[in-house]
Design a protein around this motif. Structure first.
Motif, PDB file in Angstrom:
ATOM      1  N   THR A  74      -2.963   6.049  -0.856  1.00  0.00           N
ATOM      2  CA  THR A  74      -2.748   5.294   0.301  1.00  0.00           C
ATOM      3  C   THR A  74      -2.664   3.599  -0.979  1.00  0.00           C
ATOM      4  OG1 THR A  74      -3.847   6.308   1.579  1.00  0.00           O
ATOM      5  CG2 THR A  74      -3.366   3.512   2.114  1.00  0.00           C
ATOM      6  N   LEU A  75      -1.812   3.345  -0.884  1.00  0.00           N
ATOM      7  CA  LEU A  75      -1.459   1.984  -0.883  1.00  0.00           C
ATOM      8  C   LEU A  75      -1.763   0.592  -0.171  1.00  0.00           C
ATOM      9  CD1 LEU A  75       1.323   2.764  -3.576  1.00  0.00           C
ATOM     10  CD2 LEU A  75      -0.229   3.247  -4.196  1.00  0.00           C
ATOM     11  N   ASP A  76      -1.842  -0.507  -0.835  1.00  0.00           N
ATOM     12  CA  ASP A  76      -1.837  -1.555   0.526  1.00  0.00           C
ATOM     13  C   ASP A  76      -0.496  -1.904   1.415  1.00  0.00           C
ATOM     14  OD1 ASP A  76      -3.320  -2.963  -0.747  1.00  0.00           O
ATOM     15  OD2 ASP A  76      -2.008  -4.168  -2.593  1.00  0.00           O
ATOM     16  N   ASN A  77       0.623  -1.163   1.174  1.00  0.00           N
ATOM     17  CA  ASN A  77       1.869  -1.330   1.982  1.00  0.00           C
ATOM     18  C   ASN A  77       2.365  -0.006   2.441  1.00  0.00           C
ATOM     19  OD1 ASN A  77       1.145  -4.542   2.988  1.00  0.00           O
ATOM     20  ND2 ASN A  77       2.638  -4.617   0.866  1.00  0.00           N
ATOM     21  N   GLN A  78       2.203   1.495   1.635  1.00  0.00           N
ATOM     22  CA  GLN A  78       2.520   2.312   1.269  1.00  0.00           C
ATOM     23  C   GLN A  78       1.925   3.295   1.689  1.00  0.00           C
ATOM     24  OE1 GLN A  78       4.672   2.339  -1.552  1.00  0.00           O
ATOM     25  NE2 GLN A  78       6.983   2.221  -0.318  1.00  0.00           N
TER      26      GLN A  78
END
Length: 119
Positions: A74-78
């Motif tokens: 899990t990334l900030d936007n993806q």
């Protein structure tokens, strides 16, 4: 049964929020097929191969039995999903935009696509 390209196209066309997908051989780190934008998929294939191998080594060291179904990053936007296809040295890699994706549905559809892929 679906070909590699059909599977990748289906992932991009039927999974909301998807922007890139690849089918990767984690023994070699090579992408067998890839499509999408916003990410260097050849580099992602090699890097995620390292992630899969590291998790497998860790599980072996800890004595954890069984296999990996998927790995979620899990990334900030993806969201990045690595779905290991049972009985093969392959994984489907999917990049999703968080604001347009339904994570539960994406994992369900990716698993279904993995069961249909023919190499």
């Amino acid at each position: 049964m679906s070909t590699i390209n059909e599977t990748i196209d289906a992932a991009l066309n039927t999974i909301d929020g998807s922007t890139a997908a690849a089918l990767v051989d984690y023994q070699s780190g090579m992408a067998l097929g890839m499509k999408g934008s916003g990410i260097n998929l050849e580099l992602a294939a090699a890097g995620n191969t390292d992630v899969v191998r590291a998790k497998m080594r860790t599980m072996e060291s800890l004595g954890i039995k069984g296999g990996i179904e998927d790995i979620l990053i899990t990334l900030d936007n993806q969201y990045h999903i690595i779905y290991l296809i049972p009985g093969t040295p392959l994984f489907l890699y999917l990049v999703l935009q968080k604001d347009r994706a339904n994570l539960a549905l994406a994992r369900y559809k990716l698993k279904a696509l993995g069961s249909e892929v023919r190499v």
